[in-house]
Write an enzyme that holds these catalytic residues in place. Structure first.
Site, PDB file in Angstrom:
ATOM      1  N   GLU A  81      -6.218  -7.115   6.581  1.00  0.00           N
ATOM      2  CA  GLU A  81      -4.793  -7.011   6.875  1.00  0.00           C
ATOM      3  C   GLU A  81      -4.196  -8.339   7.345  1.00  0.00           C
ATOM      4  O   GLU A  81      -3.133  -8.755   6.890  1.00  0.00           O
ATOM      5  CB  GLU A  81      -4.564  -5.934   7.939  1.00  0.00           C
ATOM      6  CG  GLU A  81      -3.152  -5.408   7.936  1.00  0.00           C
ATOM      7  CD  GLU A  81      -2.937  -4.354   9.014  1.00  0.00           C
ATOM      8  OE1 GLU A  81      -3.857  -4.093   9.800  1.00  0.00           O
ATOM      9  OE2 GLU A  81      -1.832  -3.794   9.057  1.00  0.00           O
ATOM     10  N   ASP A  82      -4.868  -8.989   8.277  1.00  0.00           N
ATOM     11  CA  ASP A  82      -4.311 -10.219   8.857  1.00  0.00           C
ATOM     12  C   ASP A  82      -5.084 -11.468   8.441  1.00  0.00           C
ATOM     13  O   ASP A  82      -4.620 -12.581   8.637  1.00  0.00           O
ATOM     14  CB  ASP A  82      -4.313 -10.135  10.395  1.00  0.00           C
ATOM     15  CG  ASP A  82      -3.513  -8.945  10.883  1.00  0.00           C
ATOM     16  OD1 ASP A  82      -2.416  -8.733  10.357  1.00  0.00           O
ATOM     17  OD2 ASP A  82      -4.003  -8.224  11.777  1.00  0.00           O
TER      18      ASP A  82
END
Ligand code: MN
Length: 474
Positions: free
Chosen positions: A58-59
């Site tokens: 996600e990041d």
């Protein structure tokens, strides 16, 4: 440090190169903290590694394929699950969205419960570092924590996690009340600590006579839990009526020793007749909590609470369902013994609750064939109905809003004047379905139940309460 841990750490460092947290610290500190929390809960090595990797898609710069290649399908699936749960916004703008999101959460939970436990560890660390986020984000995250994650931790029997999440959210949600309570409770906490220390000395001496070597510690009540208690009408913000501000926790090895310890406590300090003993070992709480609580006249005649339990029960009350993975691991190393069997059984019981919810999810998406294929008995005669706050009530099939009201509180039943299901008014004999959100409309004044209700209620509890209410003179 295991090889798996080292490998995951170095992978995460690469994936998050140059990234910083809102605090200005390197991003990896959040991942290490999450992994550490999972290790503290005694989660398995895969979960701890997934804790390090949970933001890498996600990041970070990683892909699902990278994770499968480097760490295999199990860890990749855990990270994928955490990423998906992270996308679920549990603060939906409408009730339908909220319930739908809650269902998605349950589904993720049922596919692999570890996903939700990793998410809880992630949320716990985010809450511990919430002060670094901009103000508008703090309030939203704190509310979501209070409304969804803390009750979820509670449902999973993770009492300590629930308490900490609530305490961390409290100052952001009700800053003025928090400040007031901190100032108001400080002297009382201090005095209670003093009494507890004295009681601890006396109890250790008495228990030594019984050949017990307990571990005794004071535990201060969580401040949000104190706040909720002070707001009860019968307490009316009077802190002198709170007897477990600081409780004594006595940990021993066996159930027999719990009762011996109880005897030793009562020999020194008399139990308070009206408050007395709660034996949650003989009768565990619905979330599986086990312990003996006794309220006694302590030093200076001040009422104190003593909680007695085994080390194993203590572990389970703190880490809840996470303890299952621990016991499962021990069991697979073929350590036998009756105690272990009992513990594993209790943990498995909690898991069956989760499995029921999973099947409920399958039912509400109308996959009838799937349901029949499963032949899941428990669900053919049980339904799960939600309160407007998202609490789940487990009822028999055929239950009506009146059954639901009495399941929440006997007074809610007596005072029911109408019912809404999923936002629409329904008659009292409406048959609830799994996934319904039921709201009971109440009269202002207390009153008696209606005799007609006996014709359609499905639960024994409701029948009993209605008959009781009818017998009581107005
Ligand atoms: Mn995270």
């Amino acid at each position: 440090m295991t090889d798996l841990y080292k490998k995951a750490l170095s992978f995460a460092q690469t994936a998050h190169t140059g990234q910083k947290r809102a605090s200005g610290q390197p991003y990896i500190t959040h991942l290490e903290a999450t992994a550490q929390i999972l290790a503290q809960w005694h989660m398995d090595d895969y979960s701890v590694a997934a804790g390090l990797l949970h933001d890498s898609i996600e990041d970070g710069a990683a892909t699902n394929e990278d994770l499968i290649k480097e760490f295999g399908p199990t860890i990749a699936a855990l990270v994928d699950g955490v990423t998906k749960v992270g996308e679920i916004r549990l603060r939906g703008s409408t009730e339908e969205e909220f319930v739908e999101n809650l269902r998605k959460m349950f589904l993720a939970m049922a596919q692999d419960l570890r996903v939700v436990i990793i998410k809880l560890a992630d949320r716990l660390h985010n809450m511990r570092t919430l002060q670094y986020l901009p103000e508008h984000k703090r309030a939203r995250i704190a509310r979501e924590t209070m409304e969804v994650y803390a009750p979820l931790a509670d449902r999973l029997g993770m009492g300590e996690v629930k308490g900490e999440l609530e305490d961390l959210a409290f100052p952001y949600l009700y800053p003025q009340d928090y400040q007031w309570l901190k100032d108001y409770s400080a002297p009382a906490y201090k005095e209670a600590q003093k009494h507890i220390l004295e009681a601890k000395r006396k109890l250790l001496a008495e228990m030594a006579k019984e050949k017990l070597k307990p571990e005794i510690a004071g535990r201060a009540k969580h401040i949000y839990s104190l706040y909720r208690k002070l707001l009860r009408p019968e307490i009316n913000k009077d802190i002198s009526l709170i007897h477990d501000l600081v409780a004594l926790r006595v940990l021993v090895d066996t159930v027999e020793q719990c009762y011996t310890a109880l005897g030793a406590v009562h020999k020194i300090y008399k139990p308070v007749p009206s408050l007395g003993v709660s034996d949650y070992i003989a009768l565990p709480k619905p979330n599986g909590y086990r312990s003996i609580h006794t309220k006694v006249f302590g030093p200076d005649g001040r009422i104190i609470e003593v909680q007695i339990r085994t080390h194993a029960m203590h572990e389970e009350s703190e880490y809840g369902v996470a303890a299952h993975f621990n016991y499962a691991a021990v069991k697979s190393k073929s350590v036998s013994g009756e105690k272990l069997e009992t513990e594993a059984f209790a943990a498995a019981d909690k898991l069956s609750w989760v499995k029921q919810l999973a099947n409920w999810q399958n039912e509400v998406v109308d996959n009838q064939e799937f349901m029949q294929g499963l032949k899941f008995d428990a669900l053919s005669h049980r339904i799960f109905v939600l309160t407007p706050n998202g609490d789940v009530k487990d009822l028999p099939a055929g239950a009506t809003p009146i059954d639901f009201a009495y399941a929440v509180h006997s007074e809610m039943g007596d005072r029911a004047t109408g019912a809404k299901v999923n936002g629409k008014i329904v008659p009292f004999d409406y048959q609830l379905k799994s996934g319904d959100v039921c709201e009971v409309l109440l009269t202002k004044e207390p009153r008696k139940p209606k005799i007609d209700w006996l014709k359609f209620v499905a639960t024994h509890l409701a029948k009993q309460e209605i008959q009781k209410g009818l017998r009581t003179p107005a």
